[in-house]
Design an enzyme around this catalytic site. Structure first.
Site, short mmCIF file in Angstrom:
data_model
loop_
_atom_site.label_atom_id
_atom_site.label_comp_id
_atom_site.label_asym_id
_atom_site.label_seq_id
_atom_site.Cartn_x
_atom_site.Cartn_y
_atom_site.Cartn_z
N ASN A 145 0.86 -1.18 0.00
CA ASN A 145 0.00 0.00 0.00
C ASN A 145 0.90 1.23 0.00
O ASN A 145 2.08 1.12 0.32
CB ASN A 145 -0.95 0.00 1.21
CG ASN A 145 -0.24 0.32 2.51
OD1 ASN A 145 0.77 -0.28 2.84
ND2 ASN A 145 -0.79 1.26 3.27
N HIS B 125 4.01 6.28 -7.27
CA HIS B 125 4.40 5.02 -6.63
C HIS B 125 5.84 5.09 -6.13
O HIS B 125 6.71 5.63 -6.80
CB HIS B 125 4.29 3.86 -7.63
CG HIS B 125 2.90 3.52 -8.02
ND1 HIS B 125 2.12 2.66 -7.29
CD2 HIS B 125 2.14 3.92 -9.07
CE1 HIS B 125 0.94 2.54 -7.87
NE2 HIS B 125 0.93 3.29 -8.95
#
Length: 148
Positions: A22, A33
């Site tokens: 996560n 990311h």
């Protein structure tokens, strides 16, 4: 709905789909990311030969040019992945299975042994290739989590 702008980088026919656990708080705040400065993901995939140059988090969309993509088990940002509830990881495992069946990457690399174990109700998990398949994706592997 998620609390951040991070979205999957995924398309059909990928060689490898990397699956993080996560987003960390820093990553969620930056909107890319593996964006925390201490995160080794971008360096490791470059050194492993997945990319010709080390990409920066803000260049994440270029990853598909290399045959790779990124998704996550759980969208909710946390300071530590250990803050995730077991049902969040199991639900994330179900969603991941659906994505893999839809997009059929040649391999899936889940970044985190404990998260894989909890998401897929596995008792013992070793690093590397796992004895499970997801549709036409036989290469399900577990690698070290890159989150600091």
């Amino acid at each position: 709905m998620s609390e951040h702008a991070i979205r999957d980088i995924i398309s059909s026919g990928l060689d490898v789909l990397f699956c993080g656990i996560n987003p960390g708080q820093s990553t969620a705040h930056q909107g890319f990311h593996f964006a925390h400065p201490g995160n080794r993901f971008w360096k490791v995939i470059h050194l492993a030969g997945f990319t010709q140059q080390q990409l920066k988090p803000e260049e994440e969309q270029r990853l598909t040019e290399t045959g790779c993509g990124i998704t996550m088990l759980v969208e909710r940002p946390t300071v530590q992945a250990s803050e995730l509830a077991p049902d969040e990881l199991r639900d994330g495992g179900k969603r991941l299975m659906e994505k893999v069946l839809d997009y059929q990457p040649a391999a899936l690399a889940i970044l985190g042994k404990d998260a894989f174990r909890r998401a897929f109700k596995q008792n013992k998990v070793e690093w590397g290739k796992q004895p499970i398949c997801m549709g036409k994706t036989p290469g399900v592997g577990v690698a070290e989590s890159q989150r600091p």
